[in-house]
Design a protein around this motif. Structure first.
Motif, short mmCIF file in Angstrom:
data_model
loop_
_atom_site.label_atom_id
_atom_site.label_comp_id
_atom_site.label_asym_id
_atom_site.label_seq_id
_atom_site.Cartn_x
_atom_site.Cartn_y
_atom_site.Cartn_z
N LEU A 192 17.49 -25.31 -6.23
CA LEU A 192 17.57 -26.63 -5.63
C LEU A 192 18.70 -26.66 -4.59
CD1 LEU A 192 16.41 -29.56 -5.90
CD2 LEU A 192 18.35 -30.03 -7.38
N PRO A 193 18.36 -26.89 -3.31
CA PRO A 193 19.42 -26.95 -2.29
C PRO A 193 20.26 -28.22 -2.47
CG PRO A 193 17.30 -27.54 -1.34
CD PRO A 193 17.02 -27.07 -2.74
N LEU A 194 21.55 -28.05 -2.54
CA LEU A 194 22.46 -29.17 -2.73
C LEU A 194 23.52 -29.17 -1.63
CD1 LEU A 194 23.03 -28.93 -6.59
CD2 LEU A 194 21.58 -30.57 -5.41
N PRO A 195 23.97 -30.33 -1.19
CA PRO A 195 25.01 -30.40 -0.16
C PRO A 195 26.33 -29.83 -0.66
CG PRO A 195 24.58 -32.58 -1.07
CD PRO A 195 23.52 -31.67 -1.62
N TRP A 196 27.10 -29.26 0.25
CA TRP A 196 28.37 -28.64 -0.14
C TRP A 196 29.33 -29.66 -0.73
CZ3 TRP A 196 33.03 -30.20 1.85
CH2 TRP A 196 32.99 -30.96 3.02
N THR A 197 29.21 -30.92 -0.30
CA THR A 197 30.09 -31.95 -0.85
C THR A 197 29.87 -32.14 -2.35
OG1 THR A 197 28.45 -33.59 -0.12
CG2 THR A 197 30.34 -33.22 1.32
N LEU A 198 28.61 -31.98 -2.78
CA LEU A 198 28.31 -32.11 -4.20
C LEU A 198 28.93 -30.96 -4.99
CD1 LEU A 198 26.87 -33.74 -6.36
CD2 LEU A 198 24.84 -32.34 -5.99
N TRP A 199 28.90 -29.76 -4.42
CA TRP A 199 29.51 -28.62 -5.10
C TRP A 199 31.02 -28.80 -5.21
CZ3 TRP A 199 26.88 -25.57 -7.99
CH2 TRP A 199 25.55 -25.28 -7.70
N VAL A 200 31.64 -29.30 -4.14
CA VAL A 200 33.09 -29.53 -4.17
C VAL A 200 33.41 -30.59 -5.23
CG1 VAL A 200 35.07 -30.42 -2.88
CG2 VAL A 200 33.46 -28.85 -1.78
N GLY A 201 32.63 -31.65 -5.25
CA GLY A 201 32.84 -32.69 -6.25
C GLY A 201 32.62 -32.19 -7.66
N ALA A 202 31.63 -31.31 -7.84
CA ALA A 202 31.35 -30.76 -9.16
C ALA A 202 32.51 -29.92 -9.66
CB ALA A 202 30.07 -29.92 -9.10
N VAL A 203 33.06 -29.09 -8.78
CA VAL A 203 34.20 -28.26 -9.17
C VAL A 203 35.41 -29.13 -9.51
CG1 VAL A 203 35.83 -26.50 -8.38
CG2 VAL A 203 33.40 -26.27 -7.87
N ALA A 204 35.63 -30.18 -8.71
CA ALA A 204 36.75 -31.09 -8.96
C ALA A 204 36.58 -31.79 -10.31
CB ALA A 204 36.85 -32.12 -7.84
N ALA A 205 35.36 -32.26 -10.59
CA ALA A 205 35.10 -32.92 -11.88
C ALA A 205 35.29 -31.96 -13.04
CB ALA A 205 33.68 -33.49 -11.89
N ALA A 206 34.83 -30.71 -12.87
CA ALA A 206 35.02 -29.70 -13.92
C ALA A 206 36.49 -29.43 -14.16
CB ALA A 206 34.29 -28.42 -13.53
N ALA A 207 37.28 -29.41 -13.08
CA ALA A 207 38.72 -29.17 -13.21
C ALA A 207 39.39 -30.32 -13.96
CB ALA A 207 39.35 -28.99 -11.83
N VAL A 208 38.97 -31.54 -13.65
CA VAL A 208 39.52 -32.71 -14.36
C VAL A 208 39.17 -32.64 -15.84
CG1 VAL A 208 39.35 -35.22 -14.61
CG2 VAL A 208 39.52 -34.21 -12.33
N GLY A 209 37.93 -32.31 -16.14
CA GLY A 209 37.52 -32.21 -17.53
C GLY A 209 38.26 -31.12 -18.28
N THR A 210 38.47 -29.99 -17.62
CA THR A 210 39.23 -28.90 -18.25
C THR A 210 40.65 -29.33 -18.55
OG1 THR A 210 37.89 -27.29 -17.02
CG2 THR A 210 39.93 -26.50 -18.01
#
Length: 251
Positions: A192-210
């Motif tokens: 599924l092609p996703l915008p790079w902004t979503l990937w950046v947001g996903a990594v940021a959210a994962a970092a917050v959760g960690t």
């Protein structure tokens, strides 16, 4: 993807990453139902595997000193051998029946391991590690049930919770990425092609959760974290079993 969907994914990532840091697993159990609902079955599974690898890598950066290579290498290497078998099984058997049977089997295994917890450590050696690794790879690729299998092995082998939490993260990184690549190779529409902004947001959210999980784990005893591990494993297996049951009844 709508803003609401992106925010829901971010929340799921935070909760899943926190669970992963505390218990060693949990991201896929929390995230898979939501992601599959939002983006579809095949793309959702690929996304869960890729984002799960990202979450595991973030957790690994915090706990790398506690990784036990002697324990994690056999289960990871043999899991890679099991992934193609699991993908083939998923393509050959109706999804609902596969989920129903595998979910029930894992629940039985979890019940046995919980009852045998007082005798933890009785299972040891290369053969159980290889069996746990291979079966975790098969079940992860077939129905997303690899992590509950690992929790069964952890309890039966007396794998200390702190070491387990750290050591299982390379499994999620390697097995998750390999499973995603093989699934896309078999089913290109799953990418599924996703915008790079979503990937950046996903990594940021994962970092917050960690980071949130880091705060929580400091306030929990290993025994409490182990109980959380078993609860999440039961939740994951039960979800798969119920999905299979609904599919069998509807079909």
């Amino acid at each position: 993807m709508t803003t609401t969907a992106a925010l829901v994914i971010a929340l799921v990532l935070v909760v899943g990453a926190a669970a992963q840091r505390v218990t060693g697993l949990g991201f896929a159990i929390v995230a898979a139902p939501v992601l599959v609902l939002l983006v579809g079955p095949a793309p959702g599974v690929v996304l869960v595997n890729v984002l799960g690898a990202v979450v595991a890598l973030l957790v690994l950066l915090r706990v790398r000193r506690d990784v036990d290579p002697r324990r994690v290498l056999p289960v990871t290497a043999t899991a890679l051998l099991g992934v193609p078998v699991g993908l083939a099984l998923a393509r050959a058997v109706p999804a609902a029946w596969l989920e129903l049977v595998l979910g029930a089997l894992v629940l039985v295994a979890l019940a046995v391991s919980a009852r045998a917890a007082r005798g933890a450590g009785a299972v040891s050696g290369v053969v159980p590690a290889v069996a746990a690794g291979a079966s975790s790879g098969v079940l992860h690729a077939a129905a997303g049930l690899g992590s509950p299998v690992l929790s069964v092995y952890a309890v039966l082998s007396g794998w200390p919770q702190r070491s387990f939490t750290a050591s299982v993260q390379p499994w999620f990184v390697v097995v998750g990425l390999v499973a995603a690549v093989l699934q896309v190779a078999l089913e290109p529409t799953a990418l599924l092609p996703l915008p790079w902004t979503l990937w950046v947001g996903a990594v940021a959210a994962a970092a917050v959760g960690t980071g949130l999980g880091e705060l929580l784990v400091r306030r929990l005893t290993p025994a409490t974290a182990r109980r959380g591990l078993l609860v999440l494993s039961v939740l994951g297996a039960s979800t798969i079993l119920l999905e299979g049951l609904v599919g069998v009844v509807a079909g």
